[in-house]
Design a protein around this motif. Structure first.
Motif, PDB file in Angstrom:
ATOM      1  N   ALA A 156       0.816  -1.216   0.000  1.00 37.79           N
ATOM      2  CA  ALA A 156       0.000   0.000   0.000  1.00 37.79           C
ATOM      3  C   ALA A 156       0.845   1.260   0.000  1.00 37.79           C
ATOM      4  N   ASN A 157       2.045   1.207   0.577  1.00 37.61           N
ATOM      5  CA  ASN A 157       2.904   2.393   0.580  1.00 37.61           C
ATOM      6  C   ASN A 157       3.258   2.835  -0.838  1.00 37.61           C
ATOM      7  N   GLU A 158       3.329   1.867  -1.758  1.00 36.35           N
ATOM      8  CA  GLU A 158       3.612   2.244  -3.145  1.00 36.35           C
ATOM      9  C   GLU A 158       2.461   3.038  -3.747  1.00 36.35           C
ATOM     10  N   LEU A 159       1.231   2.779  -3.304  1.00 31.98           N
ATOM     11  CA  LEU A 159       0.086   3.510  -3.818  1.00 31.98           C
ATOM     12  C   LEU A 159       0.140   4.984  -3.431  1.00 31.98           C
ATOM     13  N   LEU A 160       0.907   5.294  -2.390  1.00 30.39           N
ATOM     14  CA  LEU A 160       1.059   6.671  -1.939  1.00 30.39           C
ATOM     15  C   LEU A 160       2.102   7.427  -2.752  1.00 30.39           C
ATOM     16  N   SER A 161       2.845   6.730  -3.598  1.00 33.92           N
ATOM     17  CA  SER A 161       3.964   7.324  -4.322  1.00 33.92           C
ATOM     18  C   SER A 161       3.634   7.506  -5.797  1.00 33.92           C
ATOM     19  N   ASP A 162       4.610   8.002  -6.545  1.00 29.29           N
ATOM     20  CA  ASP A 162       4.465   8.160  -7.991  1.00 29.29           C
ATOM     21  C   ASP A 162       4.921   6.932  -8.760  1.00 29.29           C
ATOM     22  N   ASN A 163       5.287   5.870  -8.059  1.00 25.13           N
ATOM     23  CA  ASN A 163       5.687   4.624  -8.723  1.00 25.13           C
ATOM     24  C   ASN A 163       4.498   3.846  -9.266  1.00 25.13           C
ATOM     25  N   VAL A 164       3.345   3.984  -8.606  1.00 24.56           N
ATOM     26  CA  VAL A 164       2.198   3.111  -8.866  1.00 24.56           C
ATOM     27  C   VAL A 164       0.935   3.960  -8.902  1.00 24.56           C
ATOM     28  N   TYR A 165       0.028   3.592  -9.813  1.00 24.80           N
ATOM     29  CA  TYR A 165      -1.268   4.261  -9.870  1.00 24.80           C
ATOM     30  C   TYR A 165      -2.367   3.261  -9.519  1.00 24.80           C
TER      31      TYR A 165
END
Length: 543
Positions: free
Chosen positions: A65-74
């Motif tokens: 879920a932390n990736e969902l907070l970033s610009d790596n993942v949409y």
């Protein structure tokens, strides 16, 4: 047997699960079984509570879920708490704000219970008891680091508290909490064994090297560059806290057969049948028996991977050929090869006009809000092709998930030395060059040698290297927050692959921008429930 120390009985696991589920308030109390004096009579009981604390250290849910907070993942499917945060719409009742707070303080409660009672087990070897205390102290320090990184000033206490005491707590300044964390980690690093001093049956336990590496990360989050360099050097230039090195295969680094390799400093432990994680069912290709794809890597992440010769990718280059091999090991793109658990290989077809392999569900991009990828890309990292890594034929995995790798130590060191204006060819060669050689960059000056340019130019190169090396490992959001670039990168419109034909010709998928208020969003809200219990917990600005 795999990870002997973490294997619990089904009963203990159930009790641990009930405890975790109930951790919301600062005053939450473990079941009476663990506070009753009659419980603390044997080393097995000590290990049961210790194992519970290990379980509360972190979770696969938050890593993904932390990736969902970033610009790596949409995130294109559903509206999880992280999407609400990314859209700038989260208030103090957001479930992620409450969950992180409650889970961390629940784990801290377990640690305090352990420390308050373990000395009652008089039959336990005193030296072993001190080591087990050090493991618990590490977990407690890690949980406090997570809390203060998200929330800033936080309630901080080092002994168990009761209900009335919890209502009088105030927020301690972040700098004081961080000073305590550094001191704790320094102390436990001198008590804990190194990785080599543990028997194979203890694989996965917290080591002295983990304490040093976490301390380096804590200093990184403070931009204390001299301390970052000092602590990284302890692991790079010496072996007193364990000997670490890069594993020779980047993709297989994340496979179960290699999970205790020389690069892993700390990982979340999983056990066949008893403790597994299944998040990838919503991230991998549909043809690999995924349930759906809730989120996919962005074109921005794909574009950040260099060409193998060290040059930046441009629109004149092939979309995916001759790229940094870490891209193919991390992301599934159109034309990727996928190996299923029988060993059979097939092509992944994502382009809307492609032909789906016979007998396979379609992976093709079909637009927003559908079961397939929202970006034209899927996850590959952590998708071990071995059937023995899964339970029941689905995506319930027993693969350990890395929390700290030696690669991260090298990247922290490179960043620190550059910020100290001490970057030179020796530092470059033992950090960035090693990472690129490991994955098979071409032997060219541009790929492997220290580039010319000023500190700012090197800063961007090192930051990009960090992005691609650690992609999808849950760390990007912390980087863009400490760099204070979140206010820029998270408010720009994202893109997906060149699969959108709405204009008549194929163009990049257009994804909406997020919303990040620099005066508010670098800190999370103190959960509303906590402030109703204790009005003395002053809210962060903007909430």
């Amino acid at each position: 047997m795999k990870r002997k120390f973490i294997i619990l009985s089904q009963l203990t696991l159930l009790m641990a699960g009930l405890f975790i589920a109930g951790c919301v308030k600062l005053d939450v109390t473990p079941t009476n079984k663990f506070t009753d004096e009659t419980y603390w009579k044997s080393e097995d009981k000590v290990n049961s509570v210790l194992n519970m604390a290990y379980r509360q250290l972190f979770s696969s849910d938050y890593l993904l879920a932390n990736e969902l907070l970033s610009d790596n993942v949409y995130n294109g499917y559903g509206t999880p708490n992280e999407k609400v945060i990314s859209n700038g719409l989260a208030d103090a009742s957001n479930g992620r704000f409450e969950g992180n707070w409650g889970n961390c303080y629940g784990g801290i409660k377990t640690c305090h219970t352990f420390l308050a009672n373990v000395d009652r087990v008089t039959t336990m070897d005193p030296a072993l008891r001190e080591k087990r205390k050090a493991e618990i102290r590490f977990i407690r320090a890690s949980l406090y680091l997570e809390l203060t990184t998200w929330y800033g000033d936080i309630p901080h206490f080092t002994e168990d508290i009761n209900l009335e005491e919890s209502k009088t707590l105030t927020r301690k300044p972040q700098a004081e909490v961080m000073a305590w964390i550094h001191k704790e980690l320094n102390e436990v690093a001198e008590i804990l064994p190194s990785r080599e001093q543990y028997a194979a049956a203890d694989n996965g336990r917290i080591t002295s090297g983990a304490a040093v590496a976490l301390n380096a990360r804590a200093y990184l989050y403070e931009n204390n560059w001299s301390k970052v360099a000092e602590y990284c050097e302890k692991l790079i230039s010496g072996s007193s806290y364990g000997a670490y090195s890069l594993f020779n295969n980047y993709q297989e680094l994340f496979w179960a057969k290699n999970e205790y390799n020389s690069e892993i400093i700390l990982s979340m432990q999983y056990v066949p049948d008893l403790k597994t994680w299944g998040n990838l069912v919503d991230y991998v290709p549909m043809s690999a028996n995924a349930r759906l794809c809730i989120a996919g890597p962005t074109q921005g992440l794909v574009d950040s991977y260099l060409m193998k010769n060290g040059k930046k990718w441009t629109a004149a280059d092939p979309d995916y050929a001759d790229r940094d091999p870490r891209m193919a090991a991390t992301i599934v793109y159109h034309g990727s090869k996928w190996v299923d658990r029988t060993g059979s290989e097939y092509n992944i077809v994502i382009h809307p006009e492609g032909t789906t392999p016979a007998g396979k569900p379609s992976d093709k991009y079909t637009g927003a809000g559908t079961a397939q990828t929202p970006t034209g890309y899927y996850y590959r990292k952590y998708a071990d092709p071995s059937s023995s890594s899964y339970t029941g034929g689905g995506w319930e995995s027993n693969l350990n998930l890395p929390l700290i790798r030696f690669a991260d130590v090298l990247l922290m060191y490179a960043e620190a030395k550059n910020e100290l204006q001490q970057m030179n060819s020796d530092v470059w060669n033992q950090t960035i060059k090693k990472l690129r050689q490991r994955v098979g960059f071409d032997d060219t000056n541009e790929a492997l040698n220290l580039p010319t340019g000023d500190q700012g130019a090197l800063r961007e190169i090192i930051r990009n290297e960090r992005r691609v090396e650690l992609a999808l490992e849950g760390l990007r959001i912390f980087d863009i927050r400490r760099w204070k670039t979140a206010e820029t990168v998270l408010t720009q419109a994202q893109r997906g692959a060149r699969f959108d034909k709405s204009s008549g010709n194929y163009d990049y998928i257009k994804l909406p921008a997020g919303n990040f208020n620099r005066n508010r969003d670098y800190l999370w809200a103190i959960p509303r429930k906590e402030r109703l219990l204790n009005p003395g917990l002053i809210q962060n600005p903007g909430y």
